[in-house]
Design a protein around this motif. Structure first.
Motif, PDB file in Angstrom:
ATOM      1  N   PRO A  90      -1.062  14.368 -22.541  1.00 39.31           N
ATOM      2  CA  PRO A  90       0.345  14.140 -22.170  1.00 39.31           C
ATOM      3  C   PRO A  90       1.143  15.406 -21.888  1.00 39.31           C
ATOM      4  CG  PRO A  90      -0.243  12.718 -24.009  1.00 39.31           C
ATOM      5  CD  PRO A  90      -1.411  13.620 -23.779  1.00 39.31           C
ATOM      6  N   TYR A  91       0.867  16.477 -22.621  1.00 41.21           N
ATOM      7  CA  TYR A  91       1.618  17.707 -22.379  1.00 41.21           C
ATOM      8  C   TYR A  91       1.239  18.314 -21.025  1.00 41.21           C
ATOM      9  CZ  TYR A  91       4.203  21.953 -22.966  1.00 41.21           C
ATOM     10  OH  TYR A  91       5.112  22.975 -22.778  1.00 41.21           O
ATOM     11  N   ASP A  92      -0.049  18.284 -20.707  1.00 39.64           N
ATOM     12  CA  ASP A  92      -0.493  18.790 -19.399  1.00 39.64           C
ATOM     13  C   ASP A  92       0.075  17.932 -18.279  1.00 39.64           C
ATOM     14  OD1 ASP A  92      -3.851  19.631 -20.621  1.00 39.64           O
ATOM     15  OD2 ASP A  92      -1.966  20.755 -20.683  1.00 39.64           O
ATOM     16  N   ARG A  93       0.172  16.635 -18.517  1.00 41.18           N
ATOM     17  CA  ARG A  93       0.763  15.741 -17.513  1.00 41.18           C
ATOM     18  C   ARG A  93       2.238  16.083 -17.295  1.00 41.18           C
ATOM     19  NH1 ARG A  93      -2.482  10.733 -17.117  1.00 41.18           N
ATOM     20  NH2 ARG A  93      -0.631   9.455 -16.720  1.00 41.18           N
ATOM     21  N   ALA A  94       2.941  16.335 -18.406  1.00 40.52           N
ATOM     22  CA  ALA A  94       4.360  16.701 -18.309  1.00 40.52           C
ATOM     23  C   ALA A  94       4.514  18.006 -17.527  1.00 40.52           C
ATOM     24  CB  ALA A  94       4.976  16.828 -19.695  1.00 40.52           C
ATOM     25  N   THR A  95       3.648  18.956 -17.791  1.00 44.17           N
ATOM     26  CA  THR A  95       3.677  20.241 -17.083  1.00 44.17           C
ATOM     27  C   THR A  95       3.449  20.016 -15.589  1.00 44.17           C
ATOM     28  OG1 THR A  95       2.797  21.319 -19.050  1.00 44.17           O
ATOM     29  CG2 THR A  95       2.662  22.555 -16.999  1.00 44.17           C
ATOM     30  N   ALA A  96       2.463  19.174 -15.257  1.00 40.31           N
ATOM     31  CA  ALA A  96       2.168  18.889 -13.849  1.00 40.31           C
ATOM     32  C   ALA A  96       3.375  18.225 -13.183  1.00 40.31           C
ATOM     33  CB  ALA A  96       0.935  17.993 -13.737  1.00 40.31           C
ATOM     34  N   ARG A  97       3.998  17.282 -13.866  1.00 41.20           N
ATOM     35  CA  ARG A  97       5.163  16.587 -13.286  1.00 41.20           C
ATOM     36  C   ARG A  97       6.341  17.534 -13.115  1.00 41.20           C
ATOM     37  NH1 ARG A  97       3.627  11.710 -16.964  1.00 41.20           N
ATOM     38  NH2 ARG A  97       2.676  10.316 -15.431  1.00 41.20           N
ATOM     39  N   PHE A  98       6.541  18.418 -14.087  1.00 39.96           N
ATOM     40  CA  PHE A  98       7.631  19.384 -13.994  1.00 39.96           C
ATOM     41  C   PHE A  98       7.477  20.233 -12.731  1.00 39.96           C
ATOM     42  CE2 PHE A  98      10.901  22.270 -15.240  1.00 39.96           C
ATOM     43  CZ  PHE A  98      10.483  23.503 -14.748  1.00 39.96           C
ATOM     44  N   ASP A 153     -11.305  22.538 -13.201  1.00 39.73           N
ATOM     45  CA  ASP A 153     -12.494  22.658 -12.355  1.00 39.73           C
ATOM     46  C   ASP A 153     -12.385  21.814 -11.091  1.00 39.73           C
ATOM     47  OD1 ASP A 153     -14.447  22.787 -15.341  1.00 39.73           O
ATOM     48  OD2 ASP A 153     -14.009  24.437 -13.954  1.00 39.73           O
ATOM     49  N   THR A 154     -11.666  20.698 -11.214  1.00 41.16           N
ATOM     50  CA  THR A 154     -11.477  19.864 -10.021  1.00 41.16           C
ATOM     51  C   THR A 154     -10.006  19.829  -9.629  1.00 41.16           C
ATOM     52  OG1 THR A 154     -11.561  18.010 -11.563  1.00 41.16           O
ATOM     53  CG2 THR A 154     -13.421  18.229 -10.074  1.00 41.16           C
ATOM     54  N   VAL A 155      -9.805  19.496  -8.369  1.00 45.57           N
ATOM     55  CA  VAL A 155      -8.475  19.363  -7.801  1.00 45.57           C
ATOM     56  C   VAL A 155      -7.695  18.283  -8.567  1.00 45.57           C
ATOM     57  CG1 VAL A 155      -7.328  18.591  -5.696  1.00 45.57           C
ATOM     58  CG2 VAL A 155      -9.254  20.125  -5.548  1.00 45.57           C
ATOM     59  N   GLY A 156      -6.397  18.509  -8.736  1.00 42.34           N
ATOM     60  CA  GLY A 156      -5.579  17.531  -9.453  1.00 42.34           C
ATOM     61  C   GLY A 156      -4.213  17.356  -8.805  1.00 42.34           C
ATOM     62  N   TYR A 157      -3.307  16.810  -9.567  1.00 43.49           N
ATOM     63  CA  TYR A 157      -1.974  16.433  -9.084  1.00 43.49           C
ATOM     64  C   TYR A 157      -1.212  17.571  -8.425  1.00 43.49           C
ATOM     65  CZ  TYR A 157       2.578  13.971  -9.563  1.00 43.49           C
ATOM     66  OH  TYR A 157       3.791  13.350  -9.353  1.00 43.49           O
ATOM     67  N   LEU A 158      -1.154  18.720  -9.089  1.00 45.43           N
ATOM     68  CA  LEU A 158      -0.412  19.850  -8.532  1.00 45.43           C
ATOM     69  C   LEU A 158      -1.117  20.458  -7.334  1.00 45.43           C
ATOM     70  CD1 LEU A 158       1.069  21.822 -11.533  1.00 45.43           C
ATOM     71  CD2 LEU A 158       2.301  20.698  -9.689  1.00 45.43           C
ATOM     72  N   ASP A 159      -2.435  20.417  -7.328  1.00 44.53           N
ATOM     73  CA  ASP A 159      -3.176  20.917  -6.173  1.00 44.53           C
ATOM     74  C   ASP A 159      -2.811  20.090  -4.949  1.00 44.53           C
ATOM     75  OD1 ASP A 159      -5.341  21.057  -8.693  1.00 44.53           O
ATOM     76  OD2 ASP A 159      -5.152  22.886  -7.498  1.00 44.53           O
ATOM     77  N   ILE A 160      -2.624  18.784  -5.177  1.00 38.45           N
ATOM     78  CA  ILE A 160      -2.222  17.892  -4.087  1.00 38.45           C
ATOM     79  C   ILE A 160      -0.758  18.136  -3.717  1.00 38.45           C
ATOM     80  CG2 ILE A 160      -1.734  15.469  -3.509  1.00 38.45           C
ATOM     81  CD1 ILE A 160      -4.236  14.681  -5.048  1.00 38.45           C
TER      82      ILE A 160
ATOM     83  N   LYS B  60       5.958  23.110 -28.406  1.00 35.06           N
ATOM     84  CA  LYS B  60       5.827  23.172 -26.945  1.00 35.06           C
ATOM     85  C   LYS B  60       6.976  22.413 -26.271  1.00 35.06           C
ATOM     86  CE  LYS B  60       1.353  21.865 -26.678  1.00 35.06           C
ATOM     87  NZ  LYS B  60      -0.045  21.798 -26.172  1.00 35.06           N
ATOM     88  N   PRO B  61       7.636  23.079 -25.311  1.00 38.52           N
ATOM     89  CA  PRO B  61       8.811  22.458 -24.711  1.00 38.52           C
ATOM     90  C   PRO B  61       8.479  21.542 -23.528  1.00 38.52           C
ATOM     91  CG  PRO B  61       8.585  24.693 -23.891  1.00 38.52           C
ATOM     92  CD  PRO B  61       7.431  24.468 -24.815  1.00 38.52           C
ATOM     93  N   ILE B  62       9.256  20.475 -23.402  1.00 32.71           N
ATOM     94  CA  ILE B  62       9.184  19.604 -22.228  1.00 32.71           C
ATOM     95  C   ILE B  62      10.619  19.461 -21.733  1.00 32.71           C
ATOM     96  CG2 ILE B  62       8.453  17.351 -21.327  1.00 32.71           C
ATOM     97  CD1 ILE B  62       7.314  18.085 -24.776  1.00 32.71           C
ATOM     98  N   VAL B  63      10.810  19.628 -20.418  1.00 31.34           N
ATOM     99  CA  VAL B  63      12.161  19.549 -19.850  1.00 31.34           C
ATOM    100  C   VAL B  63      12.210  18.592 -18.670  1.00 31.34           C
ATOM    101  CG1 VAL B  63      12.643  21.913 -20.614  1.00 31.34           C
ATOM    102  CG2 VAL B  63      11.889  21.507 -18.283  1.00 31.34           C
ATOM    103  N   GLU B  64      13.437  18.280 -18.241  1.00 27.87           N
ATOM    104  CA  GLU B  64      13.716  17.298 -17.184  1.00 27.87           C
ATOM    105  C   GLU B  64      13.582  15.892 -17.774  1.00 27.87           C
ATOM    106  OE1 GLU B  64      14.408  18.287 -13.516  1.00 27.87           O
ATOM    107  OE2 GLU B  64      14.989  19.757 -15.029  1.00 27.87           O
ATOM    108  N   SER B  65      14.686  15.164 -17.832  1.00 27.26           N
ATOM    109  CA  SER B  65      14.695  13.901 -18.580  1.00 27.26           C
ATOM    110  C   SER B  65      13.635  12.905 -18.123  1.00 27.26           C
ATOM    111  CB  SER B  65      16.081  13.246 -18.565  1.00 27.26           C
ATOM    112  OG  SER B  65      16.449  12.852 -17.262  1.00 27.26           O
ATOM    113  N   ALA B  66      13.408  12.786 -16.806  1.00 28.94           N
ATOM    114  CA  ALA B  66      12.392  11.833 -16.324  1.00 28.94           C
ATOM    115  C   ALA B  66      10.999  12.229 -16.804  1.00 28.94           C
ATOM    116  CB  ALA B  66      12.416  11.734 -14.803  1.00 28.94           C
ATOM    117  N   VAL B  67      10.735  13.535 -16.847  1.00 27.53           N
ATOM    118  CA  VAL B  67       9.442  14.043 -17.319  1.00 27.53           C
ATOM    119  C   VAL B  67       9.329  13.788 -18.827  1.00 27.53           C
ATOM    120  CG1 VAL B  67       7.986  16.100 -17.573  1.00 27.53           C
ATOM    121  CG2 VAL B  67       9.324  15.778 -15.502  1.00 27.53           C
ATOM    122  N   ILE B  68      10.419  14.043 -19.553  1.00 27.05           N
ATOM    123  CA  ILE B  68      10.426  13.829 -21.003  1.00 27.05           C
ATOM    124  C   ILE B  68      10.183  12.354 -21.339  1.00 27.05           C
ATOM    125  CG2 ILE B  68      11.798  13.948 -23.130  1.00 27.05           C
ATOM    126  CD1 ILE B  68      13.322  16.318 -21.895  1.00 27.05           C
ATOM    127  N   LEU B  69      10.835  11.457 -20.609  1.00 24.92           N
ATOM    128  CA  LEU B  69      10.657  10.025 -20.885  1.00 24.92           C
ATOM    129  C   LEU B  69       9.188   9.628 -20.737  1.00 24.92           C
ATOM    130  CD1 LEU B  69      13.729   8.289 -19.159  1.00 24.92           C
ATOM    131  CD2 LEU B  69      13.367   8.671 -21.585  1.00 24.92           C
TER     132      LEU B  69
END
Lengths: 229, 225
Positions: A90-98, A153-160, B60-69
């Motif tokens: 989940p943390y890596d997913r949040a990072t990718a979305r950010f 190792d493989t392409v992912g969300y941010l690569d796209i 570890k920080p998470i920011v942006e409300s949509a991302v946090i949700l």
């Protein structure tokens, strides 16, 4: 999940459409690309995307999904065979979305501004583009953890999310050597990463060729604001 | 498991995170930030945007409300699901959240409207809310169906903050006559226990909005999130 009945509406040169192509290719989904000019708001476009009237639109069965990154996430959720697009943690997913949001909300508007700017203003916007790109280089260092892609190792969300624009970044330099964004002296890791995408087995067929983009662009000369998302 | 939330009591971006944490039963420490004098923590955890909310989980920080949700949903998946299971329904929930984000300028324009433009900006907000009512809410009790989900949390600010905007601009938009289903939703949403117990004081909020409007109008700029 049935792979029949998948249609992607949009123009092949669109980097937003390209994101969806990359995701579909990664998952080996059979699909039909229905070329659509986003500047002509056809009845069909209004029917499948009444809210935004933009491309890309993915229609799976008879259900339309809009907004390129939402479509990419949908593809990841709907086709569970094949490589994962988003990371599992989940943390890596949040990072990718950010960073995907940064690319869409901060980086690309600057690219668009640069394209539309008059000569004197262009240089100033170019500097801002480079600053944003430098942040992406730092992000790459942290996220890739020494591996080939943002996704590891493989392409992912941010690569796209970013890779879909690499063809245009190269085009910028082709049109004017003063506007080199993928610069190995400034952002060496991203320069290498961009190169890698063109030979990666999962996405190489999806990557946009700058030469072909140049040919398409001369066809769509009038480019007001973007009509893709 | 240590959870901290840096926020600001009047922020609609922060409150949706509070609601999500409470719905999931997640214990957290709340740190109120003075936005004119942000803590080192906020500047360090969110160097690019320098904004709240900032959720810090195990350092570890998470920011942006949509991302946090989405992070909260994925980290505590077993309690009170905030997104549908079905991939298509999930995509639609994300679509409406994105729609809300894309329309933030429309709401800001109404919030900061001049006297001359108030009816024009109000009409644009009404158009946006009509789409939301018709296409996203429909005849359901909540955006999430019978129970609230992430989309309800995302638009929850409409149920209390929007009234302040109407008060300040002098035009009422969200009425039973103009938006019957959406208006009914605002009442149902505020009745949900977690929401009811976690709403800012309405008098204080209006005062806050009046101060912010005055400040933004006099400095001639606004920063949509």
């Amino acid at each position: 999940m049935a792979t029949s009945g998948v249609k992607l509406y949009g123009g092949r040169p669109s980097p937003y459409v390209n994101r969806v192509v990359m995701a579909l290719e990664m998952k080996s989904v059979d699909y039909e690309l229905v070329e659509m000019n986003p500047y002509e708001k056809s009845e069909l476009l209004i029917k499948i995307n009444p809210i935004h009237k933009k491309i890309p639109v993915l229609v799976h069965g008879d259900r339309p999904i809009c907004e390129s990154l939402i479509i990419v996430q949908y593809i990841d959720d709907a086709w569970t065979n094949g490589p994962s697009i988003l990371p599992t943690d989940p943390y890596d997913r949040a990072t990718a979305r950010f960073w995907a949001a940064f690319i869409d909300d901060n980086f690309f508007p600057l690219l668009r501004e640069m394209r539309e700017a008059e000569e004197e203003a262009k240089r100033l916007v170019f500097e801002k583009v480079l600053e944003a790109f430098a942040l992406l280089e730092e992000a790459f260092i942290t996220i890739s953890k020494g591996k080939a892609f943002f996704g590891g190792d493989t392409v992912g969300y941010l690569d796209i999310a970013l890779g879909s624009f690499v063809g245009y970044l190269r085009l910028s330099e082709m049109l004017n050597a003063n506007y080199k964004i993928l610069d190995e002296t400034k952002t060496p890791l991203l320069a290498e990463w961009a190169e890698r995408l063109y030979s990666d087995s999962l996405v190489k067929d999806a990557m946009l060729d700058p030469q072909k983009l140049l040919e398409s662009l001369t066809k769509f000369q009038a480019m007001p604001k973007t009509d893709s998302n | 498991m240590e959870v901290r939330l840096h926020g600001m009591w009047a922020s609609p971006y922060v409150i949706r995170v509070i609601w999500a944490l409470k719905l999931k039963g997640v214990k957290y420490e709340y740190i109120e930030e003075d936005l004119s004098n942000k803590s080192m923590a906020v500047l360090e955890y969110n160097p690019i945007h320098k904004k709240v909310p900032v959720l810090v989980h195990n350092g570890k920080p998470i920011v942006e409300s949509a991302v946090i949700l989405q992070y909260i949903e994925e980290t505590w998946p077993d309690r009170t699901p905030l997104l549908p299971e079905d991939p298509y329904e999930r995509a639609m929930a994300r679509f409406w959240i994105d729609f809300g984000q894309q329309k933030s300028l429309t709401f800001f324009a109404f919030f900061l409207t001049s006297e001359e433009d108030k009816h024009k900006t109000a009409a644009q907000v009404l158009e946006t809310l009509k789409i939301l009512e018709e296409e996203a809410l429909g005849d359901k009790k909540f955006f999430g169906g019978n129970t609230i989900n992430m989309v309800d949390l995302f638009f929850g600010w409409l149920t209390y903050s929007f009234g302040c905007m109407e008060n300040i601009s002098g035009v009422q938009v969200l009425l039973p006559e103009t938006l019957p289903r959406l208006h009914r939703w605002t009442l149902d949403f505020k009745q949900e226990p977690v929401i009811k117990e976690n709403l800012p004081d309405s008098t204080a909020l209006l005062e806050h909005f009046k101060r912010v409007t005055k400040h933004l109008k006099s400095s001639n700029k606004f920063k949509p999130a």
